[in-house]
Scaffold this motif. Structure first.
Motif, PDB file in Angstrom:
ATOM      1  N   ASN A 248      22.366   2.269 -23.705  1.00 55.02           N
ATOM      2  CA  ASN A 248      22.798   1.135 -22.873  1.00 55.02           C
ATOM      3  C   ASN A 248      22.464   1.352 -21.409  1.00 55.02           C
ATOM      4  OD1 ASN A 248      23.883  -0.810 -24.655  1.00 55.02           O
ATOM      5  ND2 ASN A 248      25.665   0.511 -24.963  1.00 55.02           N
ATOM      6  N   LEU A 249      22.634   2.571 -20.915  1.00 51.93           N
ATOM      7  CA  LEU A 249      22.291   2.872 -19.530  1.00 51.93           C
ATOM      8  C   LEU A 249      20.814   2.631 -19.253  1.00 51.93           C
ATOM      9  CD1 LEU A 249      24.335   6.098 -18.765  1.00 51.93           C
ATOM     10  CD2 LEU A 249      24.463   3.945 -17.542  1.00 51.93           C
ATOM     11  N   PHE A 250      19.960   3.155 -20.123  1.00 53.68           N
ATOM     12  CA  PHE A 250      18.522   2.995 -19.909  1.00 53.68           C
ATOM     13  C   PHE A 250      18.080   1.548 -20.081  1.00 53.68           C
ATOM     14  CE2 PHE A 250      18.407   7.644 -20.863  1.00 53.68           C
ATOM     15  CZ  PHE A 250      17.890   8.039 -19.636  1.00 53.68           C
ATOM     16  N   LEU A 251      18.583   0.875 -21.110  1.00 53.30           N
ATOM     17  CA  LEU A 251      18.189  -0.520 -21.329  1.00 53.30           C
ATOM     18  C   LEU A 251      18.660  -1.432 -20.202  1.00 53.30           C
ATOM     19  CD1 LEU A 251      18.735  -0.877 -25.175  1.00 53.30           C
ATOM     20  CD2 LEU A 251      16.567  -0.865 -23.936  1.00 53.30           C
ATOM     21  N   SER A 252      19.876  -1.239 -19.752  1.00 55.26           N
ATOM     22  CA  SER A 252      20.377  -2.094 -18.671  1.00 55.26           C
ATOM     23  C   SER A 252      19.646  -1.813 -17.364  1.00 55.26           C
ATOM     24  CB  SER A 252      21.884  -1.922 -18.489  1.00 55.26           C
ATOM     25  OG  SER A 252      22.195  -0.598 -18.119  1.00 55.26           O
ATOM     26  N   THR A 253      19.341  -0.547 -17.088  1.00 50.70           N
ATOM     27  CA  THR A 253      18.582  -0.214 -15.881  1.00 50.70           C
ATOM     28  C   THR A 253      17.181  -0.826 -15.946  1.00 50.70           C
ATOM     29  OG1 THR A 253      19.788   1.857 -15.627  1.00 50.70           O
ATOM     30  CG2 THR A 253      17.678   1.678 -14.467  1.00 50.70           C
ATOM     31  N   PHE A 254      16.519  -0.680 -17.084  1.00 50.65           N
ATOM     32  CA  PHE A 254      15.191  -1.249 -17.258  1.00 50.65           C
ATOM     33  C   PHE A 254      15.239  -2.779 -17.150  1.00 50.65           C
ATOM     34  CE2 PHE A 254      11.555  -2.572 -19.951  1.00 50.65           C
ATOM     35  CZ  PHE A 254      10.541  -1.991 -19.208  1.00 50.65           C
ATOM     36  N   GLY A 255      16.270  -3.391 -17.720  1.00 51.92           N
ATOM     37  CA  GLY A 255      16.422  -4.848 -17.630  1.00 51.92           C
ATOM     38  C   GLY A 255      16.605  -5.322 -16.203  1.00 51.92           C
ATOM     39  N   VAL A 256      17.411  -4.615 -15.438  1.00 54.89           N
ATOM     40  CA  VAL A 256      17.634  -4.988 -14.037  1.00 54.89           C
ATOM     41  C   VAL A 256      16.338  -4.842 -13.248  1.00 54.89           C
ATOM     42  CG1 VAL A 256      18.796  -4.267 -11.912  1.00 54.89           C
ATOM     43  CG2 VAL A 256      20.102  -4.532 -14.011  1.00 54.89           C
ATOM     44  N   LEU A 257      15.587  -3.774 -13.495  1.00 55.47           N
ATOM     45  CA  LEU A 257      14.311  -3.589 -12.808  1.00 55.47           C
ATOM     46  C   LEU A 257      13.332  -4.718 -13.143  1.00 55.47           C
ATOM     47  CD1 LEU A 257      13.786   0.263 -13.158  1.00 55.47           C
ATOM     48  CD2 LEU A 257      14.217  -1.013 -11.069  1.00 55.47           C
ATOM     49  N   LEU A 258      13.267  -5.117 -14.411  1.00 49.10           N
ATOM     50  CA  LEU A 258      12.374  -6.208 -14.803  1.00 49.10           C
ATOM     51  C   LEU A 258      12.763  -7.521 -14.139  1.00 49.10           C
ATOM     52  CD1 LEU A 258      11.734  -5.649 -18.617  1.00 49.10           C
ATOM     53  CD2 LEU A 258      10.067  -5.594 -16.782  1.00 49.10           C
ATOM     54  N   VAL A 259      14.030  -7.869 -14.220  1.00 54.10           N
ATOM     55  CA  VAL A 259      14.487  -9.134 -13.631  1.00 54.10           C
ATOM     56  C   VAL A 259      14.274  -9.137 -12.125  1.00 54.10           C
ATOM     57  CG1 VAL A 259      16.531 -10.561 -13.216  1.00 54.10           C
ATOM     58  CG2 VAL A 259      16.105  -9.644 -15.489  1.00 54.10           C
TER      59      VAL A 259
ATOM     60  N   ASP B  77      30.928  11.627 -28.771  1.00 52.22           N
ATOM     61  CA  ASP B  77      30.652  10.960 -30.043  1.00 52.22           C
ATOM     62  C   ASP B  77      29.767   9.729 -29.850  1.00 52.22           C
ATOM     63  OD1 ASP B  77      32.231  12.835 -31.278  1.00 52.22           O
ATOM     64  OD2 ASP B  77      34.003  11.533 -31.407  1.00 52.22           O
ATOM     65  N   GLN B  78      29.896   9.063 -28.715  1.00 51.06           N
ATOM     66  CA  GLN B  78      29.147   7.833 -28.443  1.00 51.06           C
ATOM     67  C   GLN B  78      28.022   8.043 -27.441  1.00 51.06           C
ATOM     68  OE1 GLN B  78      29.763   4.984 -30.066  1.00 51.06           O
ATOM     69  NE2 GLN B  78      31.358   6.032 -31.231  1.00 51.06           N
ATOM     70  N   ALA B  79      27.577   9.295 -27.271  1.00 51.68           N
ATOM     71  CA  ALA B  79      26.596   9.610 -26.230  1.00 51.68           C
ATOM     72  C   ALA B  79      25.301   8.822 -26.391  1.00 51.68           C
ATOM     73  CB  ALA B  79      26.298  11.108 -26.220  1.00 51.68           C
ATOM     74  N   PHE B  80      24.789   8.715 -27.620  1.00 45.95           N
ATOM     75  CA  PHE B  80      23.528   8.001 -27.825  1.00 45.95           C
ATOM     76  C   PHE B  80      23.653   6.534 -27.431  1.00 45.95           C
ATOM     77  CE2 PHE B  80      20.664   5.432 -30.429  1.00 45.95           C
ATOM     78  CZ  PHE B  80      19.450   5.935 -29.992  1.00 45.95           C
TER      79      PHE B  80
ATOM     80  N   MET C  14      37.041  13.162 -18.152  1.00 49.26           N
ATOM     81  CA  MET C  14      37.110  14.445 -18.838  1.00 49.26           C
ATOM     82  C   MET C  14      38.176  14.431 -19.944  1.00 49.26           C
ATOM     83  SD  MET C  14      34.786  16.344 -17.752  1.00 49.26           S
ATOM     84  CE  MET C  14      33.690  15.015 -17.328  1.00 49.26           C
ATOM     85  N   ALA C  15      39.214  13.634 -19.773  1.00 46.88           N
ATOM     86  CA  ALA C  15      40.249  13.544 -20.802  1.00 46.88           C
ATOM     87  C   ALA C  15      39.709  12.893 -22.069  1.00 46.88           C
ATOM     88  CB  ALA C  15      41.448  12.756 -20.275  1.00 46.88           C
ATOM     89  N   PHE C  16      38.698  12.048 -21.938  1.00 47.18           N
ATOM     90  CA  PHE C  16      38.107  11.366 -23.093  1.00 47.18           C
ATOM     91  C   PHE C  16      36.702  11.880 -23.393  1.00 47.18           C
ATOM     92  CE2 PHE C  16      41.250   8.360 -21.488  1.00 47.18           C
ATOM     93  CZ  PHE C  16      41.955   8.102 -22.649  1.00 47.18           C
ATOM     94  N   PHE C  17      36.449  13.120 -23.043  1.00 46.00           N
ATOM     95  CA  PHE C  17      35.107  13.682 -23.200  1.00 46.00           C
ATOM     96  C   PHE C  17      34.651  13.690 -24.655  1.00 46.00           C
ATOM     97  CE2 PHE C  17      31.863  17.063 -22.994  1.00 46.00           C
ATOM     98  CZ  PHE C  17      31.084  16.515 -22.001  1.00 46.00           C
ATOM     99  N   HIS C  18      35.578  13.920 -25.587  1.00 41.16           N
ATOM    100  CA  HIS C  18      35.203  13.948 -27.008  1.00 41.16           C
ATOM    101  C   HIS C  18      34.743  12.569 -27.485  1.00 41.16           C
ATOM    102  CE1 HIS C  18      39.407  12.660 -27.049  1.00 41.16           C
ATOM    103  NE2 HIS C  18      39.161  12.113 -28.222  1.00 41.16           N
ATOM    104  N   VAL C  19      35.354  11.518 -26.985  1.00 40.57           N
ATOM    105  CA  VAL C  19      34.944  10.159 -27.351  1.00 40.57           C
ATOM    106  C   VAL C  19      33.562   9.865 -26.749  1.00 40.57           C
ATOM    107  CG1 VAL C  19      35.503   7.704 -27.133  1.00 40.57           C
ATOM    108  CG2 VAL C  19      37.328   9.372 -27.490  1.00 40.57           C
ATOM    109  N   ILE C  20      33.365  10.275 -25.513  1.00 38.92           N
ATOM    110  CA  ILE C  20      32.073  10.076 -24.855  1.00 38.92           C
ATOM    111  C   ILE C  20      30.989  10.859 -25.600  1.00 38.92           C
ATOM    112  CG2 ILE C  20      30.773  10.488 -22.723  1.00 38.92           C
ATOM    113  CD1 ILE C  20      33.417   9.968 -21.219  1.00 38.92           C
TER     114      ILE C  20
END
Length: 122
Positions: A88-99, A80-83, A72-78
């Motif tokens: 990264n969350l979706f791609l890494s999850t999809f990658g783990v599922l594929l592998v 700004d980088q939300a996309f 929460m202290a770095f919420f503004h940085v998060i």
């Protein structure tokens, strides 16, 4: 108390090894690896640490509270980088599922081949 002492010992041993040997792994991971080796080697009995580990697992949510507050202290940085974070969350999850799927499919094929060889040998 013995269980907590053993768990703390392995954490401190991991911290010492990480500092002395300048290892690229976090100290808690090194301690966990050493603890796992000690369990498999039967140097530490599961009964000795079972109560302490169950206590820690039951109260795990409290252990994550400082991380949530720090986030929460770095919420503004998060924000700004939300996309980038979400992508990264979706791609890494999809990658783990594929592998994982490919690994299971490959292992099940090799199991079937082995079973067929065994069946044909009869």
């Amino acid at each position: 108390m013995l269980g907590f002492a053993i768990l703390l010992f392995f954490y401190l041993l991991g911290s010492l090894l990480q500092t002395v040997c300048d290892l690229p792994l976090p100290a808690n991971v090194i301690g966990l690896i050493l603890f796992t080796v000690a369990l498999f080697a039967k140097w530490v009995k599961l009964e000795w640490v079972e109560d302490a580990s169950q206590f820690l697992v039951r109260h795990m949510l409290l252990l994550f509270a400082p991380i949530v507050v720090g986030t929460m202290a770095f919420f503004h940085v998060i924000g700004d980088q939300a996309f980038v974070i979400l992508a990264n969350l979706f791609l890494s999850t999809f990658g783990v599922l594929l592998v994982t799927g490919w690994t299971v499919k490959g292992l099940s094929r090799s199991d079937r081949k082995e079973a067929n060889k065994t069946h044909d040998a009869r």
